[in-house]
Write a protein that holds these residues in place. Structure first.
Motif, PDB file in Angstrom:
ATOM      1  N   SER A 130       0.819  -1.214   0.000  1.00 56.05           N
ATOM      2  CA  SER A 130       0.000   0.000   0.000  1.00 56.05           C
ATOM      3  C   SER A 130       0.854   1.266   0.000  1.00 56.05           C
ATOM      4  N   GLN A 131       0.217   2.366  -0.325  1.00 53.43           N
ATOM      5  CA  GLN A 131       0.880   3.667  -0.252  1.00 53.43           C
ATOM      6  C   GLN A 131       1.294   3.942   1.193  1.00 53.43           C
ATOM      7  N   TYR A 132       0.418   3.607   2.116  1.00 54.31           N
ATOM      8  CA  TYR A 132       0.711   3.789   3.536  1.00 54.31           C
ATOM      9  C   TYR A 132       1.987   3.046   3.925  1.00 54.31           C
ATOM     10  N   TYR A 133       2.136   1.816   3.459  1.00 58.51           N
ATOM     11  CA  TYR A 133       3.324   1.024   3.765  1.00 58.51           C
ATOM     12  C   TYR A 133       4.591   1.712   3.250  1.00 58.51           C
ATOM     13  N   LEU A 134       4.541   2.224   2.024  1.00 60.18           N
ATOM     14  CA  LEU A 134       5.706   2.907   1.451  1.00 60.18           C
ATOM     15  C   LEU A 134       6.083   4.143   2.266  1.00 60.18           C
ATOM     16  N   ILE A 135       5.063   4.883   2.678  1.00 58.43           N
ATOM     17  CA  ILE A 135       5.321   6.111   3.442  1.00 58.43           C
ATOM     18  C   ILE A 135       5.805   5.781   4.855  1.00 58.43           C
ATOM     19  N   ARG A 136       5.098   4.901   5.532  1.00 59.63           N
ATOM     20  CA  ARG A 136       5.364   4.622   6.946  1.00 59.63           C
ATOM     21  C   ARG A 136       6.619   3.791   7.178  1.00 59.63           C
ATOM     22  N   TYR A 137       6.839   2.786   6.344  1.00 65.20           N
ATOM     23  CA  TYR A 137       7.910   1.831   6.626  1.00 65.20           C
ATOM     24  C   TYR A 137       9.088   1.866   5.656  1.00 65.20           C
ATOM     25  N   CYS A 138       8.904   2.508   4.516  1.00 65.33           N
ATOM     26  CA  CYS A 138       9.971   2.488   3.496  1.00 65.33           C
ATOM     27  C   CYS A 138      10.573   3.865   3.250  1.00 65.33           C
ATOM     28  N   ASN A 139      10.156   4.855   4.024  1.00 66.08           N
ATOM     29  CA  ASN A 139      10.715   6.198   3.937  1.00 66.08           C
ATOM     30  C   ASN A 139      10.508   6.856   2.568  1.00 66.08           C
ATOM     31  N   VAL A 140       9.366   6.570   1.946  1.00 68.04           N
ATOM     32  CA  VAL A 140       8.975   7.285   0.722  1.00 68.04           C
ATOM     33  C   VAL A 140       8.095   8.438   1.179  1.00 68.04           C
TER      34      VAL A 140
END
Length: 84
Positions: A17-27
């Motif tokens: 998810s977009q949330y995963y990229l933002i929250r955990y992958c520093n995007v």
């Protein structure tokens, strides 16, 4: 013209998810926003997405030729202001 439609398809296939990229992958959320709007992003961002999604560039983006150059395009002369 750039389209990131394939990015969303790849993310869906990989259940990311977009949330995963933002929250955990520093995007950054601003990069996600630019991608949603099909705006240009850096090659660093594209590389990072490919690494995170374990995919190729063509799984993230498609480049199409622009329909026609705008007024400020290379084929038109720029207007210059006259000095008083």
């Amino acid at each position: 013209m750039v389209s990131y439609e394939r990015l969303w398809e790849t993310m869906k296939k990989k259940n990311i998810s977009q949330y995963y990229l933002i929250r955990y992958c520093n995007v950054s959320s601003s990069q996600i926003d630019r991608l949603k709007k099909n705006c240009y992003v850096s090659t660093h961002t594209i590389e990072k997405l490919c690494f995170l999604l374990q995919c190729n560039v063509e799984d993230v983006m498609t480049v199409y030729p622009d329909p026609e150059p705008g007024e400020d395009g290379p084929s038109k002369k720029r207007k210059t202001s006259k000095k008083a």
